[in-house]
Write a protein that holds these residues in place. Structure first.
Motif, PDB file in Angstrom:
ATOM      1  N   LEU B   3      23.392  37.209  32.544  1.00  0.00           N
ATOM      2  CA  LEU B   3      24.655  37.360  33.251  1.00  0.00           C
ATOM      3  C   LEU B   3      24.563  38.284  34.445  1.00  0.00           C
ATOM      4  CD1 LEU B   3      27.606  37.589  30.773  1.00  0.00           C
ATOM      5  CD2 LEU B   3      27.244  35.992  32.648  1.00  0.00           C
ATOM      6  N   GLN B   4      23.885  39.410  34.255  1.00  0.00           N
ATOM      7  CA  GLN B   4      23.857  40.405  35.317  1.00  0.00           C
ATOM      8  C   GLN B   4      23.249  39.808  36.592  1.00  0.00           C
ATOM      9  OE1 GLN B   4      21.508  44.009  34.752  1.00  0.00           O
ATOM     10  NE2 GLN B   4      23.312  45.151  35.389  1.00  0.00           N
ATOM     11  N   LYS B   5      22.168  39.061  36.411  1.00  0.00           N
ATOM     12  CA  LYS B   5      21.535  38.436  37.569  1.00  0.00           C
ATOM     13  C   LYS B   5      22.458  37.426  38.221  1.00  0.00           C
ATOM     14  CE  LYS B   5      16.815  38.968  36.019  1.00  0.00           C
ATOM     15  NZ  LYS B   5      15.655  38.269  35.434  1.00  0.00           N
ATOM     16  N   LEU B   6      23.218  36.703  37.415  1.00  0.00           N
ATOM     17  CA  LEU B   6      24.161  35.725  37.965  1.00  0.00           C
ATOM     18  C   LEU B   6      25.250  36.451  38.753  1.00  0.00           C
ATOM     19  CD1 LEU B   6      24.436  33.260  34.944  1.00  0.00           C
ATOM     20  CD2 LEU B   6      23.236  32.881  37.093  1.00  0.00           C
ATOM     21  N   ARG B   7      25.685  37.583  38.211  1.00  0.00           N
ATOM     22  CA  ARG B   7      26.700  38.369  38.933  1.00  0.00           C
ATOM     23  C   ARG B   7      26.125  38.927  40.228  1.00  0.00           C
ATOM     24  NH1 ARG B   7      31.041  39.122  35.443  1.00  0.00           N
ATOM     25  NH2 ARG B   7      30.526  39.317  33.232  1.00  0.00           N
ATOM     26  N   TYR B   8      24.901  39.394  40.160  1.00  0.00           N
ATOM     27  CA  TYR B   8      24.231  39.904  41.361  1.00  0.00           C
ATOM     28  C   TYR B   8      24.157  38.806  42.414  1.00  0.00           C
ATOM     29  CZ  TYR B   8      22.521  44.208  39.061  1.00  0.00           C
ATOM     30  OH  TYR B   8      22.407  45.423  38.438  1.00  0.00           O
ATOM     31  N   PHE B   9      23.684  37.638  41.983  1.00  0.00           N
ATOM     32  CA  PHE B   9      23.576  36.527  42.932  1.00  0.00           C
ATOM     33  C   PHE B   9      24.930  36.196  43.524  1.00  0.00           C
ATOM     34  CE2 PHE B   9      24.430  32.046  43.653  1.00  0.00           C
ATOM     35  CZ  PHE B   9      23.657  31.854  44.784  1.00  0.00           C
ATOM     36  N   TYR B  10      25.954  36.193  42.686  1.00  0.00           N
ATOM     37  CA  TYR B  10      27.289  35.824  43.162  1.00  0.00           C
ATOM     38  C   TYR B  10      27.756  36.765  44.261  1.00  0.00           C
ATOM     39  CZ  TYR B  10      32.106  34.326  43.262  1.00  0.00           C
ATOM     40  OH  TYR B  10      33.315  33.857  43.689  1.00  0.00           O
ATOM     41  N   LYS B  11      27.497  38.038  44.064  1.00  0.00           N
ATOM     42  CA  LYS B  11      27.886  39.012  45.091  1.00  0.00           C
ATOM     43  C   LYS B  11      27.128  38.759  46.393  1.00  0.00           C
ATOM     44  CE  LYS B  11      30.196  42.373  44.809  1.00  0.00           C
ATOM     45  NZ  LYS B  11      31.621  42.560  45.217  1.00  0.00           N
ATOM     46  N   VAL B  12      25.823  38.540  46.300  1.00  0.00           N
ATOM     47  CA  VAL B  12      25.015  38.245  47.487  1.00  0.00           C
ATOM     48  C   VAL B  12      25.527  36.976  48.167  1.00  0.00           C
ATOM     49  CG1 VAL B  12      22.712  37.604  48.322  1.00  0.00           C
ATOM     50  CG2 VAL B  12      22.950  39.399  46.604  1.00  0.00           C
ATOM     51  N   ALA B  13      25.852  35.986  47.350  1.00  0.00           N
ATOM     52  CA  ALA B  13      26.306  34.706  47.887  1.00  0.00           C
ATOM     53  C   ALA B  13      27.620  34.867  48.648  1.00  0.00           C
ATOM     54  CB  ALA B  13      26.464  33.695  46.756  1.00  0.00           C
ATOM     55  N   CYS B  14      28.501  35.702  48.123  1.00  0.00           N
ATOM     56  CA  CYS B  14      29.791  35.932  48.776  1.00  0.00           C
ATOM     57  C   CYS B  14      29.611  36.642  50.109  1.00  0.00           C
ATOM     58  CB  CYS B  14      30.713  36.755  47.875  1.00  0.00           C
ATOM     59  SG  CYS B  14      31.339  35.819  46.471  1.00  0.00           S
ATOM     60  N   LEU B  15      28.742  37.631  50.127  1.00  0.00           N
ATOM     61  CA  LEU B  15      28.592  38.451  51.340  1.00  0.00           C
ATOM     62  C   LEU B  15      27.532  37.895  52.285  1.00  0.00           C
ATOM     63  CD1 LEU B  15      28.784  42.059  49.797  1.00  0.00           C
ATOM     64  CD2 LEU B  15      30.636  40.648  50.693  1.00  0.00           C
ATOM     65  N   GLU B  16      26.657  37.066  51.762  1.00  0.00           N
ATOM     66  CA  GLU B  16      25.487  36.579  52.523  1.00  0.00           C
ATOM     67  C   GLU B  16      24.765  37.748  53.198  1.00  0.00           C
ATOM     68  OE1 GLU B  16      25.925  33.053  54.834  1.00  0.00           O
ATOM     69  OE2 GLU B  16      26.748  31.922  53.134  1.00  0.00           O
ATOM     70  N   HIS B  17      24.581  38.792  52.403  1.00  0.00           N
ATOM     71  CA  HIS B  17      23.996  40.021  52.960  1.00  0.00           C
ATOM     72  C   HIS B  17      23.506  40.879  51.795  1.00  0.00           C
ATOM     73  CE1 HIS B  17      23.579  43.681  55.305  1.00  0.00           C
ATOM     74  NE2 HIS B  17      23.866  43.023  56.401  1.00  0.00           N
ATOM     75  N   VAL B  18      22.193  40.984  51.641  1.00  0.00           N
ATOM     76  CA  VAL B  18      21.625  41.654  50.476  1.00  0.00           C
ATOM     77  C   VAL B  18      21.960  43.144  50.448  1.00  0.00           C
ATOM     78  CG1 VAL B  18      19.478  42.249  49.274  1.00  0.00           C
ATOM     79  CG2 VAL B  18      19.754  39.988  50.282  1.00  0.00           C
ATOM     80  N   THR B  19      21.799  43.807  51.583  1.00  0.00           N
ATOM     81  CA  THR B  19      22.021  45.257  51.625  1.00  0.00           C
ATOM     82  C   THR B  19      23.473  45.610  51.292  1.00  0.00           C
ATOM     83  OG1 THR B  19      20.235  45.520  53.228  1.00  0.00           O
ATOM     84  CG2 THR B  19      21.815  47.323  53.054  1.00  0.00           C
ATOM     85  N   LYS B  20      24.413  44.882  51.893  1.00  0.00           N
ATOM     86  CA  LYS B  20      25.831  45.155  51.602  1.00  0.00           C
ATOM     87  C   LYS B  20      26.136  44.865  50.139  1.00  0.00           C
ATOM     88  CE  LYS B  20      27.633  44.160  56.233  1.00  0.00           C
ATOM     89  NZ  LYS B  20      28.144  43.026  57.054  1.00  0.00           N
ATOM     90  N   ALA B  21      25.579  43.792  49.617  1.00  0.00           N
ATOM     91  CA  ALA B  21      25.798  43.436  48.211  1.00  0.00           C
ATOM     92  C   ALA B  21      25.266  44.537  47.302  1.00  0.00           C
ATOM     93  CB  ALA B  21      25.127  42.108  47.884  1.00  0.00           C
ATOM     94  N   ALA B  22      24.077  45.044  47.639  1.00  0.00           N
ATOM     95  CA  ALA B  22      23.481  46.111  46.828  1.00  0.00           C
ATOM     96  C   ALA B  22      24.384  47.337  46.815  1.00  0.00           C
ATOM     97  CB  ALA B  22      22.090  46.461  47.360  1.00  0.00           C
ATOM     98  N   GLU B  23      24.957  47.647  47.964  1.00  0.00           N
ATOM     99  CA  GLU B  23      25.888  48.784  48.029  1.00  0.00           C
ATOM    100  C   GLU B  23      27.088  48.536  47.117  1.00  0.00           C
ATOM    101  OE1 GLU B  23      26.818  49.352  52.171  1.00  0.00           O
ATOM    102  OE2 GLU B  23      24.753  49.967  52.600  1.00  0.00           O
ATOM    103  N   ASP B  24      27.676  47.365  47.236  1.00  0.00           N
ATOM    104  CA  ASP B  24      28.823  46.995  46.397  1.00  0.00           C
ATOM    105  C   ASP B  24      28.483  47.109  44.917  1.00  0.00           C
ATOM    106  OD1 ASP B  24      30.320  46.228  48.667  1.00  0.00           O
ATOM    107  OD2 ASP B  24      31.275  44.636  47.497  1.00  0.00           O
ATOM    108  N   LEU B  25      27.274  46.713  44.567  1.00  0.00           N
ATOM    109  CA  LEU B  25      26.857  46.679  43.160  1.00  0.00           C
ATOM    110  C   LEU B  25      26.330  48.026  42.686  1.00  0.00           C
ATOM    111  CD1 LEU B  25      24.962  43.264  43.361  1.00  0.00           C
ATOM    112  CD2 LEU B  25      27.067  43.664  42.066  1.00  0.00           C
ATOM    113  N   ASN B  26      26.221  48.966  43.623  1.00  0.00           N
ATOM    114  CA  ASN B  26      25.681  50.290  43.315  1.00  0.00           C
ATOM    115  C   ASN B  26      24.269  50.246  42.751  1.00  0.00           C
ATOM    116  OD1 ASN B  26      27.931  52.029  44.068  1.00  0.00           O
ATOM    117  ND2 ASN B  26      29.012  51.034  42.373  1.00  0.00           N
ATOM    118  N   ILE B  27      23.454  49.399  43.345  1.00  0.00           N
ATOM    119  CA  ILE B  27      22.029  49.415  43.039  1.00  0.00           C
ATOM    120  C   ILE B  27      21.264  49.445  44.352  1.00  0.00           C
ATOM    121  CG2 ILE B  27      22.279  48.189  40.857  1.00  0.00           C
ATOM    122  CD1 ILE B  27      21.142  45.710  42.263  1.00  0.00           C
ATOM    123  N   ALA B  28      19.972  49.727  44.267  1.00  0.00           N
ATOM    124  CA  ALA B  28      19.150  49.801  45.470  1.00  0.00           C
ATOM    125  C   ALA B  28      18.830  48.392  45.968  1.00  0.00           C
ATOM    126  CB  ALA B  28      17.867  50.562  45.171  1.00  0.00           C
TER     127      ALA B  28
END
Lengths: 84, 84
Positions: B3-28
């Motif tokens: 699940l966590q990976k699916l959620r991670y992907f979903y965030k990246v997919a929404c933002l189309e931006h890995v760095t911003k997604a990582a910030e949102d998810l509070n991971i590096a």
DNA sequence: TAAAAATACTCCATAGGTATTTTAT
DNA sequence: ATAAAATACCTATGGAGTATTTTTA
């Protein structure tokens, strides 16, 4: 709350029997017991109760099982179509 | 497929931006890149492609995003009602 | 040359195993 | 006495971090 634990719980819920579920899942019984316990802690609600030598589902356990019956197949359908 | 990976992907997919997604998810950022890569390996299909400095979704990436849009809320609804 | 993603490592948390004990029939 | 679940302990995998290196606008 991770998918694997939800799948583990679903198997236990279907069989109402930890040892048989562990065999089906090809993991050791204590590993399964631990996984369920950790899910219960995550959700902060009991899922199983001992009944005699076996186990039974709590009210929330039944609810979760029903939810998973709908959700898990949707997740299984995510994977790209496998080769023929 | 967790699940966590699916959620991670979903965030990246929404933002189309890995760095911003990582910030949102509070991971590096590298942790997120790795998680997506590992999901791609599990599914054996690419999800992201580099487009310029950012990333874009592959065809299957778009498909997966749409599926998750339906499935993830159902999973979030599983948790026992939180205290008021 | 600056912003974003990818790579190279290191570390630690936890999933899972074996051995054993407890519980209940 | 036996079948099932729970507990104790150990190990190894992989999730996540920091530092650095590509890539490209």
């Amino acid at each position: 709350m991770e998918l694997q634990k939800l799948r583990y719980f679903y198997k236990v819920a279907c069989l109402e029997h930890v040892t048989k579920a562990a065999e089906d899942l090809n993991i050791a019984q204590p590993a399964l017991t631990q996984a369920i316990k950790s899910l219960e802690e995550e959700l902060d609600v009991p899922l199983l109760v001992k009944r005699g030598r076996n186990i039974a589902l709590t009210e929330y356990g039944v609810y979760l099982k029903n939810k998973l019956e709908v959700i898990l197949p949707q997740i299984d359908a995510i994977a790209p179509s496998s080769p023929c």
